[in-house]
Design a protein around this motif. Structure first.
Motif, PDB file in Angstrom:
ATOM      1  N   ALA A 114       0.830  -1.216   0.000  1.00  0.00           N
ATOM      2  CA  ALA A 114       0.000   0.000   0.000  1.00  0.00           C
ATOM      3  C   ALA A 114       0.860   1.259   0.000  1.00  0.00           C
ATOM      4  O   ALA A 114       0.505   2.264  -0.635  1.00  0.00           O
TER       5      ALA A 114
ATOM      6  N   GLU B 155      -1.133   4.634  -0.945  1.00  0.00           N
ATOM      7  CA  GLU B 155      -2.400   4.549  -0.217  1.00  0.00           C
ATOM      8  C   GLU B 155      -2.136   4.702   1.279  1.00  0.00           C
ATOM      9  O   GLU B 155      -2.308   3.764   2.070  1.00  0.00           O
TER      10      GLU B 155
ATOM     11  N   LEU C   2      -5.098   4.088   3.781  1.00  0.00           N
ATOM     12  CA  LEU C   2      -5.387   2.662   3.966  1.00  0.00           C
ATOM     13  C   LEU C   2      -4.381   2.052   4.944  1.00  0.00           C
ATOM     14  O   LEU C   2      -4.749   1.232   5.790  1.00  0.00           O
ATOM     15  N   VAL C   3      -3.120   2.460   4.833  1.00  0.00           N
ATOM     16  CA  VAL C   3      -2.096   1.960   5.747  1.00  0.00           C
ATOM     17  C   VAL C   3      -2.434   2.356   7.186  1.00  0.00           C
ATOM     18  O   VAL C   3      -2.399   1.528   8.106  1.00  0.00           O
TER      19      VAL C   3
ATOM     20  N   GLU D  75      -2.774 -10.278   0.594  1.00  0.00           N
ATOM     21  CA  GLU D  75      -2.582  -9.214  -0.398  1.00  0.00           C
ATOM     22  C   GLU D  75      -3.708  -9.235  -1.427  1.00  0.00           C
ATOM     23  O   GLU D  75      -4.211  -8.180  -1.823  1.00  0.00           O
TER      24      GLU D  75
ATOM     25  N   SER E 140      -6.482  -6.222  -1.978  1.00  0.00           N
ATOM     26  CA  SER E 140      -6.645  -5.607  -3.296  1.00  0.00           C
ATOM     27  C   SER E 140      -8.075  -5.697  -3.806  1.00  0.00           C
ATOM     28  O   SER E 140      -8.496  -4.892  -4.638  1.00  0.00           O
TER      29      SER E 140
ATOM     30  N   GLN F 254     -11.811  -3.559  -1.155  1.00  0.00           N
ATOM     31  CA  GLN F 254     -12.411  -2.233  -1.308  1.00  0.00           C
ATOM     32  C   GLN F 254     -13.571  -2.263  -2.310  1.00  0.00           C
ATOM     33  O   GLN F 254     -14.660  -1.770  -2.026  1.00  0.00           O
TER      34      GLN F 254
END
Length: 367
Positions: free
Chosen positions: A87, A92, A95-96, A229, A233, A236
């Motif tokens: 991310a 992003e 998001l992190v 992962e 991905s 969302q």
């Protein structure tokens, strides 16, 4: 290898390992099928978590609950670290930060509370070494205080707030990593006798050989990271399809799935009256995220990110993390637990989840 194949053959839950190659194949063939990837990733993580649980328990039988819990928390948090690095590379940052805050709250409230609840339903009163729980809770509280500082500095001087918050975050990252190292030195070296496990749990029979257990831990951790992962991905877009807000997805769902492997071990240990291991996994994982994963990501952002990341979280996240930290400090003070205490912790987590669930799906403000 014979022990591993025997476990897979006799455990129907592990038959779901077939979903691991399926989700990897679907991701390669149809990366835009977000909802399908979301469901397949969840189905794949469940058996991986069960396999990780058995392997970690085998290691704990050789090393003790405290070191076994520390090992599981470290490997479990490797998943969050790999996801966060990806991310970061994509820029992003919100998001992190949402996944970091959500993981801290999920581990310190839901995982700990559910462990107390599940263990308490089987055992009237459970005891654990409160020294470990209090140390992890104190480290977590210190890290939460550090999260408050960048926001306070940014508000003092709006013109230079962003630059000041970034400089302060970098310094705090170094201090937090130093505190994490000192905590390991204190608990595993200079005062390790204070953190000895309570000897009243079930051993669960003979475990795997240590070589097989460690090898399985490493391989399964890598697979969990790969599947997670794919999950992140796709989650969302799948969340939008299912009507979930980005705040709920990042703070609740990603954190729950990311900690699935650790939860399987913590819940199993609590049911066997090995609460030292459950507390070590839950609070140890939360403190590791706050003291190691979060500051490491700040430093790594200078290398892998489009720009450096700071530790300035939105007010709601800091409030929830602070409440979780203070509650953990209060709960672990006695060294005893019953099912009702666990129920209260889970209800606090449910309040947070319900609040974030009410955020409109089109709103990106909280994250």
């Amino acid at each position: 290898m014979h022990h591993l194949l025997k476990e897979i053959r006799h455990n129907p839950l592990l038959w779901m390992l077939v979903f691991v190659p399926i989700v990897l194949a679907v991701e390669a063939a149809a990366p835009s099928a977000h909802t399908a990837l979301f469901v397949l990733a969840v189905l794949a993580i469940v058996p991986l978590a069960a396999l990780l649980s058995h392997a970690t328990e085998s290691v704990a039988e050789k090393t003790g609950d405290a070191v076994g819990g520390l090992l599981n928390a470290t490997l479990g948090n490797l998943t969050e670290l790999i996801i966060a690095i990806a991310a970061l590379h994509a820029g992003e940052y919100m998001l992190v930060k949402a996944s970091i805050a959500g993981a801290i709250v999920t581990n310190s409230l839901f995982m700990l509370g559910a462990s107390f609840l599940l263990g308490g339903l089987r055992h009237h009163v459970q005891e654990y070494n409160r020294a470990g729980g209090r140390m992890y809770a104190a480290l977590l509280l210190m890290a939460t205080i550090a999260l408050l500082a960048p926001s306070a500095v940014a508000d003092l001087d709006p013109a230079r707030g962003e630059a000041m918050a970034l400089a302060l975050s970098t310094g705090l990252a170094v201090l937090l990593i130093c505190a994490y190292g000192l905590g390991l030195l204190f608990s595993l070296k200079t005062h390790k006798e204070l953190f000895a496990s309570e000897e009243h749990g079930e051993t669960g029979g003979a475990g795997w050989p240590i070589g097989l257990a460690l090898g399985t831990l490493l391989v399964v951790t890598v697979l969990v990271a790969l599947v997670s992962e794919i999950f992140v991905s796709s989650v969302q877009k799948a969340g939008e399809t299912l009507g979930l807000s980005p705040a709920f997805v990042g703070f609740i769902i990603v954190a729950l799935v990311g900690a699935a492997a650790e939860m399987a071990v913590a819940f199993s240990a609590a049911r066997k009256n090995r609460l030292d291991m459950s507390v070590s996994i839950a609070l140890g994982s939360a403190s590791q995220i706050a003291l190691f994963v979060a500051p490491a990501l700040v430093l790594l952002s200078y290398v892998v990110g489009p720009k450096p990341m700071d530790l300035q979280f939105w007010p709601g996240a800091v409030t929830m993390v602070m409440i979780a930290s203070v509650t953990s400090c209060f709960i672990t003070n006695s060294g005893r637990s019953a099912w009702f205490i666990g129920a209260l912790l889970v209800l606090i987590y449910a309040i947070f989840a319900m609040t974030l669930y009410m955020v409109p799906p089109g709103s990106h403000g909280p994250v």
